[in-house]
Structure formats: C-alpha cells, structure tokens
Scaffold this motif. Structure first.
Motif, PDB file in Angstrom:
ATOM      1  N   ARG A  17       0.893  -0.867   0.008  1.00 26.29           N
ATOM      2  CA  ARG A  17       0.037   0.112   0.165  1.00 26.29           C
ATOM      3  C   ARG A  17       0.766   0.966  -0.093  1.00 26.29           C
ATOM      4  O   ARG A  17       1.854   0.919   0.487  1.00 26.29           O
ATOM      5  CB  ARG A  17      -0.879   0.068   1.001  1.00 26.29           C
ATOM      6  N   LEU A  18       0.514   2.297  -0.867  1.00 27.86           N
ATOM      7  CA  LEU A  18       1.404   3.319  -0.621  1.00 27.86           C
ATOM      8  C   LEU A  18       0.160   4.314   0.760  1.00 27.86           C
ATOM      9  O   LEU A  18      -0.168   4.367   1.558  1.00 27.86           O
ATOM     10  CB  LEU A  18       0.521   4.140  -0.867  1.00 27.86           C
ATOM     11  N   ALA A  19       1.583   4.866   1.202  1.00 28.90           N
ATOM     12  CA  ALA A  19       1.696   5.469   2.258  1.00 28.90           C
ATOM     13  C   ALA A  19       2.278   6.638   2.043  1.00 28.90           C
ATOM     14  O   ALA A  19       3.812   6.856   1.630  1.00 28.90           O
ATOM     15  CB  ALA A  19       1.570   4.649   3.541  1.00 28.90           C
ATOM     16  N   VAL A  20       2.169   8.144   3.019  1.00 32.01           N
ATOM     17  CA  VAL A  20       2.602   9.252   3.000  1.00 32.01           C
ATOM     18  C   VAL A  20       3.137   9.633   4.049  1.00 32.01           C
ATOM     19  O   VAL A  20       2.067   9.622   5.032  1.00 32.01           O
ATOM     20  CB  VAL A  20       2.284  10.539   1.656  1.00 32.01           C
ATOM     21  N   ASP A  21       3.864  10.763   4.003  1.00 34.91           N
ATOM     22  CA  ASP A  21       4.844  11.165   5.448  1.00 34.91           C
ATOM     23  C   ASP A  21       4.129  12.453   5.903  1.00 34.91           C
ATOM     24  O   ASP A  21       4.251  13.119   4.470  1.00 34.91           O
ATOM     25  CB  ASP A  21       5.935  11.120   6.023  1.00 34.91           C
ATOM     26  N   PRO A  22       2.849  13.066   6.102  1.00 41.47           N
ATOM     27  CA  PRO A  22       2.093  14.505   5.979  1.00 41.47           C
ATOM     28  C   PRO A  22       3.212  15.733   6.868  1.00 41.47           C
ATOM     29  O   PRO A  22       3.024  16.284   5.783  1.00 41.47           O
ATOM     30  CB  PRO A  22       0.613  14.008   6.478  1.00 41.47           C
ATOM     31  N   ILE A  23       4.372  14.859   7.294  1.00 39.92           N
ATOM     32  CA  ILE A  23       5.169  15.929   7.538  1.00 39.92           C
ATOM     33  C   ILE A  23       6.324  16.460   6.392  1.00 39.92           C
ATOM     34  O   ILE A  23       6.332  17.246   6.387  1.00 39.92           O
ATOM     35  CB  ILE A  23       6.137  15.813   9.183  1.00 39.92           C
ATOM     36  N   ALA A  24       5.989  15.333   5.888  1.00 41.33           N
ATOM     37  CA  ALA A  24       7.793  15.639   5.020  1.00 41.33           C
ATOM     38  C   ALA A  24       7.085  16.379   3.852  1.00 41.33           C
ATOM     39  O   ALA A  24       7.369  16.464   2.828  1.00 41.33           O
ATOM     40  CB  ALA A  24       8.420  13.868   4.473  1.00 41.33           C
ATOM     41  N   CYS A  25       5.716  16.280   3.434  1.00 42.59           N
ATOM     42  CA  CYS A  25       5.636  16.377   2.076  1.00 42.59           C
ATOM     43  C   CYS A  25       5.432  17.770   2.477  1.00 42.59           C
ATOM     44  O   CYS A  25       4.519  18.216   3.006  1.00 42.59           O
ATOM     45  CB  CYS A  25       4.218  15.548   1.667  1.00 42.59           C
ATOM     46  N   LYS A  26       5.721  18.537   0.802  1.00 38.47           N
ATOM     47  CA  LYS A  26       5.886  19.937   0.240  1.00 38.47           C
ATOM     48  C   LYS A  26       4.495  20.313  -0.363  1.00 38.47           C
ATOM     49  O   LYS A  26       4.801  21.184  -1.120  1.00 38.47           O
ATOM     50  CB  LYS A  26       7.157  20.250  -0.114  1.00 38.47           C
ATOM     51  N   ALA A  27       3.919  19.524  -1.014  1.00 39.38           N
ATOM     52  CA  ALA A  27       2.738  19.422  -1.798  1.00 39.38           C
ATOM     53  C   ALA A  27       2.691  19.582  -3.059  1.00 39.38           C
ATOM     54  O   ALA A  27       2.838  20.781  -4.196  1.00 39.38           O
ATOM     55  CB  ALA A  27       1.665  20.539  -1.582  1.00 39.38           C
ATOM     56  N   LEU A  61      -0.451  -1.487 -11.065  1.00 41.54           N
ATOM     57  CA  LEU A  61      -0.136  -0.559 -11.185  1.00 41.54           C
ATOM     58  C   LEU A  61       1.494  -0.850 -10.311  1.00 41.54           C
ATOM     59  O   LEU A  61       1.802   0.725 -10.240  1.00 41.54           O
ATOM     60  CB  LEU A  61      -0.570   0.183  -9.700  1.00 41.54           C
ATOM     61  N   LEU A  62       1.758  -0.975  -9.808  1.00 40.69           N
ATOM     62  CA  LEU A  62       3.532  -1.429  -9.064  1.00 40.69           C
ATOM     63  C   LEU A  62       4.784  -0.856 -10.008  1.00 40.69           C
ATOM     64  O   LEU A  62       5.023   0.706  -8.528  1.00 40.69           O
ATOM     65  CB  LEU A  62       3.625  -2.974  -8.456  1.00 40.69           C
ATOM     66  N   PRO A  63       4.597  -1.140 -10.947  1.00 40.05           N
ATOM     67  CA  PRO A  63       5.881  -0.123 -11.458  1.00 40.05           C
ATOM     68  C   PRO A  63       5.347   1.912 -11.007  1.00 40.05           C
ATOM     69  O   PRO A  63       6.410   2.202 -10.894  1.00 40.05           O
ATOM     70  CB  PRO A  63       6.124  -0.264 -13.345  1.00 40.05           C
ATOM     71  N   GLU A  64       4.264   1.450 -11.659  1.00 37.99           N
ATOM     72  CA  GLU A  64       3.852   3.399 -11.372  1.00 37.99           C
ATOM     73  C   GLU A  64       4.117   4.176 -10.067  1.00 37.99           C
ATOM     74  O   GLU A  64       4.430   4.920 -10.057  1.00 37.99           O
ATOM     75  CB  GLU A  64       2.504   3.485 -12.341  1.00 37.99           C
ATOM     76  N   ALA A  65       3.613   3.353  -9.684  1.00 40.31           N
ATOM     77  CA  ALA A  65       4.349   3.008  -7.828  1.00 40.31           C
ATOM     78  C   ALA A  65       5.328   3.221  -6.969  1.00 40.31           C
ATOM     79  O   ALA A  65       5.576   4.803  -6.853  1.00 40.31           O
ATOM     80  CB  ALA A  65       3.373   2.417  -6.568  1.00 40.31           C
ATOM     81  N   ARG A  66       6.209   2.538  -8.203  1.00 39.38           N
ATOM     82  CA  ARG A  66       7.555   2.479  -7.211  1.00 39.38           C
ATOM     83  C   ARG A  66       8.358   3.880  -7.678  1.00 39.38           C
ATOM     84  O   ARG A  66       8.851   5.055  -7.531  1.00 39.38           O
ATOM     85  CB  ARG A  66       8.322   1.713  -7.892  1.00 39.38           C
ATOM     86  N   ALA A  67       7.811   3.719  -9.875  1.00 38.70           N
ATOM     87  CA  ALA A  67       8.701   5.417  -9.940  1.00 38.70           C
ATOM     88  C   ALA A  67       7.323   6.736  -9.050  1.00 38.70           C
ATOM     89  O   ALA A  67       8.518   7.982  -8.804  1.00 38.70           O
ATOM     90  CB  ALA A  67       7.402   5.628 -11.550  1.00 38.70           C
ATOM     91  N   ALA A  68       6.709   6.542  -8.934  1.00 34.93           N
ATOM     92  CA  ALA A  68       5.532   7.467  -7.932  1.00 34.93           C
ATOM     93  C   ALA A  68       6.572   7.975  -6.574  1.00 34.93           C
ATOM     94  O   ALA A  68       6.895   9.424  -6.782  1.00 34.93           O
ATOM     95  CB  ALA A  68       4.711   7.740  -7.647  1.00 34.93           C
ATOM     96  N   VAL A  69       6.891   6.746  -6.013  1.00 34.91           N
ATOM     97  CA  VAL A  69       7.523   6.729  -4.554  1.00 34.91           C
ATOM     98  C   VAL A  69       9.377   7.402  -4.912  1.00 34.91           C
ATOM     99  O   VAL A  69       9.839   8.097  -4.340  1.00 34.91           O
ATOM    100  CB  VAL A  69       8.167   5.477  -3.856  1.00 34.91           C
ATOM    101  N   ALA A  70      10.204   6.894  -5.989  1.00 31.30           N
ATOM    102  CA  ALA A  70      10.563   7.499  -6.661  1.00 31.30           C
ATOM    103  C   ALA A  70      11.385   9.019  -6.772  1.00 31.30           C
ATOM    104  O   ALA A  70      12.265   9.168  -6.394  1.00 31.30           O
ATOM    105  CB  ALA A  70      11.683   6.431  -7.525  1.00 31.30           C
ATOM    106  N   ALA A  71      10.188   9.277  -7.183  1.00 25.02           N
ATOM    107  CA  ALA A  71      10.229  10.383  -8.185  1.00 25.02           C
ATOM    108  C   ALA A  71      10.109  11.685  -6.981  1.00 25.02           C
ATOM    109  O   ALA A  71       9.715  12.933  -7.065  1.00 25.02           O
ATOM    110  CB  ALA A  71       8.573  11.836  -9.183  1.00 25.02           C
ATOM    111  N   CYS A  72       9.484  11.248  -5.306  1.00 26.90           N
ATOM    112  CA  CYS A  72       9.206  12.143  -5.220  1.00 26.90           C
ATOM    113  C   CYS A  72      10.302  12.908  -4.219  1.00 26.90           C
ATOM    114  O   CYS A  72      11.195  12.036  -3.478  1.00 26.90           O
ATOM    115  CB  CYS A  72       8.191  10.909  -2.945  1.00 26.90           C
ATOM    116  N   LEU A 117       7.134  10.040   0.374  1.00 26.00           N
ATOM    117  CA  LEU A 117       6.289   8.717   0.135  1.00 26.00           C
ATOM    118  C   LEU A 117       6.474   7.301  -0.095  1.00 26.00           C
ATOM    119  O   LEU A 117       7.629   7.723  -0.576  1.00 26.00           O
ATOM    120  CB  LEU A 117       5.504   8.872  -1.537  1.00 26.00           C
ATOM    121  N   ARG A 118       5.732   6.297   0.011  1.00 27.36           N
ATOM    122  CA  ARG A 118       6.225   4.788   0.438  1.00 27.36           C
ATOM    123  C   ARG A 118       5.731   4.058   0.369  1.00 27.36           C
ATOM    124  O   ARG A 118       4.549   4.442   0.323  1.00 27.36           O
ATOM    125  CB  ARG A 118       7.685   4.592   1.690  1.00 27.36           C
TER     126      ARG A 118
END
Length: 71
Positions: free
Chosen positions: A7-17, A48-59, A64-65
């Motif tokens: 599952r995708l998870a986001v750290d709301p403190i680290a996220c800068k939108a 969707l796993l390749p796209e999810a990994r790309a999104a995690v890597a691009a953050c 995002l993890r």
C-alpha cells in the motif's frame, strides 16, 4: 512465493505538496484543495506496481513510500 500486500503511504510532515505523485499515479493518488496527496487505501495491484515505484522514486521530499514491500 508469498507476495505481501503493498500500500502507498505518505508522511504528511515531510510532504511539501509538489504533486508529482498524483501526476504519475492518478489511479491511486489525488490532490486535496491545498495540493497534498490523498492516497487510495486499497493495496497496489501488480499492474500499477511499476507506476507506484516510479511515484515513490520521484518524490522530491521522500514522503511517499510503499508499505509492506520487502526490502
């Protein structure tokens, strides 16, 4: 081989939108009115796993993890 649920998870403190995650994975991530990600709580399927990994890597803030992914 037993595949763990991921599952995708986001750290709301680290996220800068920056919004890159929603651009790369609109199937599971949308942005709220302030530009912060709202994550779909369903598990990430194999299609969707390749796209999810790309999104995690691009953050740019590493907010995002993929939770549950084997290291």
């Amino acid at each position: 081989m037993n595949r763990r649920e991921q599952r995708l998870a986001v750290d709301p403190i680290a996220c800068k939108a920056h919004g890159l995650c929603a651009e790369l994975l609109p199937e599971l991530i949308e942005l709220d009115e302030w530009g912060y990600p709202v994550i779909d709580r369903r598990s990430v399927g194999p299609a969707l796993l390749p796209e999810a990994r790309a999104a995690v890597a691009a953050c740019p803030t590493l907010a995002l993890r993929l939770a549950g992914e084997a290291s």
